[in-house]
Design an enzyme around this catalytic site. Sequence first.
Site, mmCIF file in Angstrom:
data_model
loop_
_atom_site.group_PDB
_atom_site.id
_atom_site.type_symbol
_atom_site.label_atom_id
_atom_site.label_comp_id
_atom_site.label_asym_id
_atom_site.label_seq_id
_atom_site.Cartn_x
_atom_site.Cartn_y
_atom_site.Cartn_z
ATOM 1 C CG ASP A 32 -1.825 1.170 1.331
ATOM 2 O OD1 ASP A 32 -2.418 1.389 2.412
ATOM 3 O OD2 ASP A 32 -1.934 1.907 0.327
ATOM 4 C CG ASP A 217 -3.490 4.657 -2.067
ATOM 5 O OD1 ASP A 217 -4.444 5.071 -1.373
ATOM 6 O OD2 ASP A 217 -2.866 3.609 -1.795
#
Length: 328
Positions: A32, A217
């Site tokens: 992430d 992201d």
Amino acid sequence: QTGTVAANPEQYDQAYICPVTIGSQTLHLDFDTGSSDLWVFSNLMPSSEVDGQTEFNTNSAGATKKDGYTWSISYGDGSGASGVVYADTVNVGGATATSQAVEAATSVSSEFTSDTGSDGLLGLAFSSINQVKPTPQTTFFDTVKSSLEAELFTADLQSNGPGSYTFGYIDSSKYTGSITYTAVDNSQGFWGFTAGGYTVGGGGSNSTGTIGSAIADTGTSLMYLPTAAVQSYYSQVSGSSYSSSQGGYIFPCSASLPSLTVSIGGHGFVVPGSNFNYSPTGSGNTCFGGLQENTGIGFTIFGDVFLRAVYAIFDETQGSPRIGFAAQ
Ligand SMILES: COc1ccc(CN)cc1O
């Protein structure tokens, strides 16, 4: 040293899961770039919150407890987790951190319990937003970067099949043409950059506008843009509408979806229309759009829907961080 690890898409490409060796265990973690904690399901959790995930064994010989250290994190989608902190050896496809902070969960929210393919997260944003108290810990990348051949990592995310993350090198077989780099603003702890104009559909005949500041992201499934860009996109999708019950734009699953070209660092990156059909809504043969408005979030997110269209280089080789994109 370098590392190379497969990035396996969950259903609907909701997240990408990578095998990570922690001590003598292998856990499958969601990499992430939008957060900065390496946390894992653990033996300290109530069994009611575990649904088949592998639990980090805090009693293993190589795990050293960091007494007095705790963590608690919440994500943009309302999910969250909390726990205590150990140090252990973490190996990602050959890149090894001999003493990495491993955040052992004592509790996770229902979203993580039901995400049965993920044993936790490996944060790749900046360590300035690590959530460990009393002292923030470094991310895996920050822990190992000085030992990497080059201080960078890359993401090649694919649909319907494994992609990869590399640490310490760029895989030239993963992209075509040249890499376009642009400056990163990490003042909020994210891989922030500025995106320019966009055009809906090919041929340049459609609307254009500008996007502005954004973050890259890998831990967000969709692409969230300013309202003007999203409305302009769906005005080209026949039968599309905003569904308050579904919480976003939907359209007939048979709709023809235009591409979206986004200018970054002066280069136009094309996201094919197919990337914007995210998943069936489950009713009326409608599908949920991979492009949604950023209004609920407060900033623009280039999530997996965008990242699947490019090869992304998260680069700290220049002193100041930069991000690179190349067509693939
Ligand atoms: C519930 O699942 C998740 C929640 C939050 C993140 C981080 N953006 C990743 C996830 O897979």
